[in-house]
Motif scaffolding. Structure first.
Motif, PDB file in Angstrom:
ATOM      1  N   ILE A   1      31.103   0.464  12.747  1.00  0.00           N
ATOM      2  CA  ILE A   1      31.565   0.656  14.120  1.00  0.00           C
ATOM      3  C   ILE A   1      32.320   1.975  14.167  1.00  0.00           C
ATOM      4  O   ILE A   1      33.315   2.162  13.461  1.00  0.00           O
ATOM      5  CB  ILE A   1      32.483  -0.505  14.570  1.00  0.00           C
ATOM      6  CG1 ILE A   1      31.781  -1.858  14.367  1.00  0.00           C
ATOM      7  CG2 ILE A   1      32.890  -0.311  16.023  1.00  0.00           C
ATOM      8  CD1 ILE A   1      30.509  -2.049  15.163  1.00  0.00           C
TER       9      ILE A   1
ATOM     10  N   GLY B   1      34.224   2.273  18.337  1.00  0.00           N
ATOM     11  CA  GLY B   1      33.733   1.207  19.187  1.00  0.00           C
ATOM     12  C   GLY B   1      32.228   1.140  19.310  1.00  0.00           C
ATOM     13  O   GLY B   1      31.681   0.135  19.790  1.00  0.00           O
TER      14      GLY B   1
ATOM     15  N   PHE C   1      31.637  -5.182  18.135  1.00  0.00           N
ATOM     16  CA  PHE C   1      32.472  -5.387  16.957  1.00  0.00           C
ATOM     17  C   PHE C   1      31.821  -6.434  16.059  1.00  0.00           C
ATOM     18  O   PHE C   1      30.949  -7.195  16.484  1.00  0.00           O
ATOM     19  CB  PHE C   1      33.891  -5.823  17.343  1.00  0.00           C
ATOM     20  CG  PHE C   1      33.966  -7.165  18.026  1.00  0.00           C
ATOM     21  CD1 PHE C   1      34.159  -8.337  17.304  1.00  0.00           C
ATOM     22  CD2 PHE C   1      33.837  -7.255  19.409  1.00  0.00           C
ATOM     23  CE1 PHE C   1      34.223  -9.570  17.933  1.00  0.00           C
ATOM     24  CE2 PHE C   1      33.902  -8.485  20.055  1.00  0.00           C
ATOM     25  CZ  PHE C   1      34.094  -9.652  19.317  1.00  0.00           C
TER      26      PHE C   1
END
Length: 577
Positions: A397, A400, A436
């Motif tokens: 990630i 984000g 996530f």
């Protein structure tokens, strides 16, 4: 849910599509690879016949000049000849250019012109469309009609090419069957559906696609002799990889649905065991099931659910298929797995269908990743998650944004190195999706990076989260959340465009002795928007909305073309408190 270790299932060994076909012919030669309804009768095509047809068409296309890395475009309704064309082109080291059959003529022209297509194969409707463009397509040499009509000197009949090729194949008079396949070359160019208004040609190799389908089949125990009902368009990589090439590679049968309305009948007729679909399809199926149950009375249904739950808790035995036997017989009696992709499916739908004895799993991916990169497992799932990574797919990630690397990631965008460099950085493909990974390794999608709304106080609002809440209302058919027509850098108020469920409104107002009107619809929607948004933080709540009386225009995987609506709509319903 207790974290479970992945169980891996053995997969067939092959490194290219011809090896895949040879292996399937050797193991399941007389078994149906495809079933197609012709003259009200389901007609099978065995794996033996499939291999022979692919080799024959390949020889025929080679005699027309098809060579290494030549672009061959095709468009038609889902049918066996589409699949034969795809495999024949790919097994000759040429490049498939599948075209979305819903595109307008100017979009067809753009793809054919941009890719310098030399051979076009299609059904009558698309042959007629392409014939009108031939004067502006200098590279186009041949048009082949799958419907076997040749009313123009430039048009050849599909069966003629097939028959000519079969003679060459039988006499060993073509070099096509001896083509040394290069699996790392581009084997297809897939033009993305373009929900944001841009469409790029994604180049995938046989190595990309095979890595993806093998990874999927390592974690999902589906093999010969499962029967898929094909309902999604074959030009889309989701259906092509998961609903066509995957089944062919492991001895399963693909039956082509006649149309969306005939899905229940077709499921019953072919005794399908697996259905590959998108959330809107499963939502419609579930709603219809529950409507029928409600018509007959909910008491018996609740008792059945209670018995099934009690048995499961006490004896660890799932008897839901027996309890709801009549429902399963309506779908052919063998349907056991529903696979959802293309967008996030509501957890309420997956849980609801599972309570009825139907296993539902969803995954996540993009055209650029061949397409699947995460998948919930049959016995290890989270209904609000996109699933666990497939074997070979690595994730990170980055601010984000979900990034992935692995053998299923595309070669790049066709003739667009700049766009390729923007999304593939140091080997990592930047998906453009925000999300996530939780402590158990499950991926959760929050929304598209380009669609995220940034409020004046710096908070991020994910439209998909709000749309999910709005769409829970029976009065709302679908919705689109955005920052509004007056927003510039920051959003002051969250806006929505709402399509009312007119059928439900009509039923509701009739019971109250009222007639449906724009005023009644808007007043009820104001209440519903307020009710649904009460579950959200204040800054996420819809402050203004516009009523749209027709369904949103969508891509063929049923995603709303957001760009068509977020640049010109102004709120007319007024602010609600």
């Amino acid at each position: 849910m207790r974290k479970l270790e992945d169980k891996f299932y053995p997969v067939e060994p092959f490194k290219d599509f011809r090896e895949m076909l040879l292996n399937s012919r050797q193991k399941w030669g007389t078994h149906p690879a495809f079933m197609e309804k012709v003259d009200n009768e389901w007609r099978p095509t065995t794996f033996n016949k499939l291999f022979y047809s692919v080799m024959s068409l390949g020889c025929g296309l080679r005699s027309l000049g098809m060579n290494r890395q030549m672009n061959v475009a095709f468009a038609s309704e889902n049918r066996i000849n589409w699949c034969i064309t795809y495999l024949a082109v790919a097994c000759g080291n040429a490049v498939c250019v599948p075209i979305d059959k819903e595109l307008k003529s100017q979009e067809f022209f753009h793809i054919l012109y941009t890719t310098q297509t030399e051979i076009f194969v299609g059904s009558q409707k698309y042959v007629d469309m392409v014939l009108e463009m031939t004067g502006s397509l200098p590279h186009l040499r041949h048009i082949i009609n799958m419907d076997d009509r040749a009313e123009n000197s430039m048009v050849l009949k599909f069966t003629d090419i097939l028959h000519d090729g079969s003679r060459l194949f039988d006499k060993d008079a073509s070099d096509y069957p001896y083509t040394v396949i290069e699996p790392d070359l581009p084997t297809c160019i897939l033009f993305t559906s373009g929900t944001t208004g841009t469409s790029k040609g994604v180049m995938l190799s046989q190595s990309n696609i095979i890595a993806d389908l093998r990874a999927m089949l390592q974690v999902i125990p589906i093999r010969h002799p499962e029967v898929f009902l094909s309902v999604l368009p074959l030009h889309h990589t989701y259906e092509c990889t998961c609903g066509f090439l995957g089944p062919v590679s492991h001895g399963m049968t693909v039956a082509f649905a006649e149309n969306l309305k005939r899905i229940p009948d077709n499921l019953q007729e072919v005794h399908a065991t697996i259905l590959l679909g998108v959330p809107l399809l499963y939502d419609a199926i579930y709603r219809r099931i529950m409507e029928r149950i409600a018509e007959k009375g909910m008491t018996k249904f609740r008792i059945g659910k209670g018995i099934a739950s009690f048995t499961e808790r006490l004896f660890h035995k799932n008897i839901r298929r027996q309890v709801f036997k009549a429902l399963h017989e309506r779908f052919g009696g063998r349907l056991k797995l529903l696979i959802s992709g293309g967008a996030a499916i509501s957890p309420e739908i997956t849980r609801g269908l599972r309570e009825l004895g139907l296993t539902v799993i969803q995954g996540y991916g993009l055209t650029e990743t061949s397409p699947v990169i995460t998948l919930n497992r049959v016995h290890n799932f989270k209904d609000d998650s996109a699933g666990l990574p497939l074997p070979g797919a690595e994730f990170k990630i980055d601010n984000g944004e979900i990034c992935v690397r692995g053998p299923m990631v595309m070669l790049g965008y066709y003739n667009n190195p700049e766009a390729t460099a923007e999304v593939i950085v140091d080997g990592w493909f930047h998906t453009g999706d925000l999300g996530f990974i939780d402590a158990d390794g499950f991926l959760f999608i929050q929304g598209r990076k380009k669609a995220v709304i940034v409020t004046a106080n710096g908070k991020n609002v994910y439209p998909e989260e709000i749309e999910y809440q709005l769409n829970r209302s029976p009065f709302i058919l679908e919705s689109l959340v955005w920052e509004g027509p007056d927003a510039h850098k920051y959003c002051e108020e969250v806006h929505a465009i709402i399509v009312p469920d007119i059928a439900y409104f009509d039923q509701y107002l009739t019971k109250q002795g009222k007639k449906i009107s724009e005023h009644e619809v808007e007043e009820i929607l104001k209440q519903e928007v307020q009710k649904q948004c009460s579950r959200l933080a204040n800054y996420k709540r819809v402050q203004r909305f516009t009523v749209q009386w027709e369904e949103f225009e969508k891509t063929t995987t049923r995603k709303i073309k957001r760009y068509l609506y977020t640049s010109k709509i102004r709120p007319v319903s007024g602010k609600h408190e």
